[in-house]
Enzyme design. Structure first.
Site, short mmCIF file in Angstrom:
data_model
loop_
_atom_site.label_atom_id
_atom_site.label_comp_id
_atom_site.label_asym_id
_atom_site.label_seq_id
_atom_site.Cartn_x
_atom_site.Cartn_y
_atom_site.Cartn_z
N TYR A 1 -1.66 -20.66 6.04
CA TYR A 1 -1.06 -21.43 4.95
C TYR A 1 -0.60 -20.49 3.84
CZ TYR A 1 -0.63 -24.88 1.20
OH TYR A 1 -0.16 -25.66 0.17
N ARG B 1 0.84 -1.20 0.00
CA ARG B 1 0.00 0.00 0.00
C ARG B 1 0.88 1.25 0.00
NH1 ARG B 1 -2.47 -3.76 3.28
NH2 ARG B 1 -4.62 -4.29 2.69
N ARG C 1 -1.94 -1.70 -6.90
CA ARG C 1 -2.30 -3.03 -6.41
C ARG C 1 -3.35 -3.69 -7.30
NH1 ARG C 1 -1.34 -4.10 -1.12
NH2 ARG C 1 -3.50 -4.63 -0.57
N HIS D 1 -2.98 3.80 -5.19
CA HIS D 1 -3.60 2.55 -4.76
C HIS D 1 -3.92 1.64 -5.96
CE1 HIS D 1 -5.40 0.21 -1.50
NE2 HIS D 1 -6.31 -0.16 -2.38
#
Length: 392
Positions: free
Chosen positions: A363, A238, A330, A327
């Site tokens: 995981y 970010r 992303r 932003h």
């Protein structure tokens, strides 16, 4: 009753004398020529006098209005001279309680991380303080608030306007609670602006990404802004996470960036693999800012990090503000990585998106790290490729 001609033509004498008007009001003419209005009254059986100003600065009609106001106080059992002294003390106190002072005091009451407080203060300093920061908090009206909100929306920042509205309202509520304001002037205009609907910029194409990176490479922005932009694209972190990065978060030998929980949106530590290009850039940058806490020190305060707003300013200067926002890096990265065939879970783990399944979240962030390292290296290589194609 006096007339203005009586007042104007009254000449000084050897001794002070008075010209009576009505209901206790009179004009006192002094030997030095000064003419002063006085109101004579009796309170609790004691005769007193109240000064109303000097003639002609205070006209006859104004003196009558002031004496009438003083008379109403006397009827309530209030000494007008004492009330005026109290009013002056209150006004002096309110002049010290400006919006900026109260806002900063309010900010210190919040149990937030320093980075969050600094971010909110930055917004106030850019958007709110220039208009009402020096005003006594009690004198601020809904019109002042509306003007700030409308100007912010007009310059294309509805999200900032919404944050300013919420913050100002919280500050005024604090001022009311501490007896420094009577009401929240944000409340009457809270619905004057349309509901803020977040407008996310669409993902950039490969060609657009290459052109953007090429434009930044050729733009005469500061090395901090340029390097910050590069690190953001190489890691897909970010904007604020990159702009406020600290050197003690990096292990360049292991090519790992550990963003502490307090700086993460989900308040969980995020481990980011660094591609070769990022490590090389950071080693060079360390020779410039390695003696500071942050990779990208602030322009005005070198002990604080740069503001993510610097990225937006550079983007605007390059003419990309209508197409791209920090932003959106992303969004673009997620879209292109999916096209490259990487598993969505690995991509989401790289973006530090919260996973509602606790077992799968563990995981993703542990087992997928090696996959993410390979993925981000290929991503950095592709960025170089697209940039070179744009420059060709």
């Amino acid at each position: 009753m006096l007339t203005d001609a009586h007042c104007r033509n009254a000449k000084p004498r050897e001794k002070l004398y008075r010209l009576n008007d009505q209901r206790g009001l009179y004009l006192e003419v002094k030997p030095n020529g000064v003419k002063a209005w006085r109101y004579r009254f009796t309170l609790d059986g004691k005769a007193s006098m109240f000064a109303l100003g000097e003639y002609p600065a205070v006209t006859l009609s104004e003196a009558r209005e002031r004496s009438e106001a003083a008379r109403k106080l006397v009827k309530q059992g209030i000494n007008p001279a004492q009330q005026r002294q109290l009013d002056r003390i209150r006004q002096a106190s309110e002049a010290k309680n400006t919006f900026e002072i109260v806002a900063k005091e309010w900010l210190q009451t919040k149990d937030w991380e320093d980075v969050s407080k600094n971010r909110r203060l930055d917004m106030l300093e850019r958007v709110v303080f220039p208009s009402i920061g020096n005003m006594p908090v009690r004198e601020i009206t809904p019109a002042h608030v509306l003007d700030i909100l409308q100007k912010t929306v007009k310059r294309g920042a509805p999200t900032v306007a919404a944050e300013a509205r919420r913050t100002m309202s919280a500050v005024f509520e604090f001022a009311v609670a501490t007896l420094r304001a009577d009401s929240d002037p944000v409340w009457p205009v809270r619905k004057a602006l349309p509901a803020n609907k977040t407008q996310h910029k669409p993902a950039l194409s490969k060609e657009q990404i290459g052109k953007l990176l090429s434009d930044f490479a050729n733009h005469r922005c500061s090395f901090q802004v340029s390097h910050c932009m590069q690190l953001m694209w190489w890691t897909l972190a970010r904007p604020t996470e990159v702009a406020e990065a600290a050197w003690d978060e990096f292990d360049l030998e292991k090519a790992v960036w550990r963003i502490p929980a307090q700086r993460m949106k989900a308040r969980k530590e995020h481990v980011v693999p660094l591609p070769r290009q990022a490590v090389e850039m950071l080693k060079g940058l360390h020779g410039i800012t390695g003696n500071r806490k942050h990779l990208f020190p602030g322009r005005d305060d070198r002990n604080a990090p740069m503001s993510a707003a610097s990225l937006r300013q550079a983007i605007k200067a390059l003419g990309w503000s209508g197409t791209y926002s920090p932003h959106a890096t992303r969004t673009s990265g997620s879209t292109r990585l999916n096209e490259m065939g990487y598993r969505p879970d690995a991509i989401e783990a790289q973006l530090a998106h919260a996973d509602q399944n606790n077992v799968r979240r563990t995981y993703n962030h542990a087992t997928y790290f090696d996959e993410r390292r390979a993925m981000m290296q290929e991503w950095a290589d592709r960025l170089d490729e697209w940039k070179e194609q744009a420059q060709a």
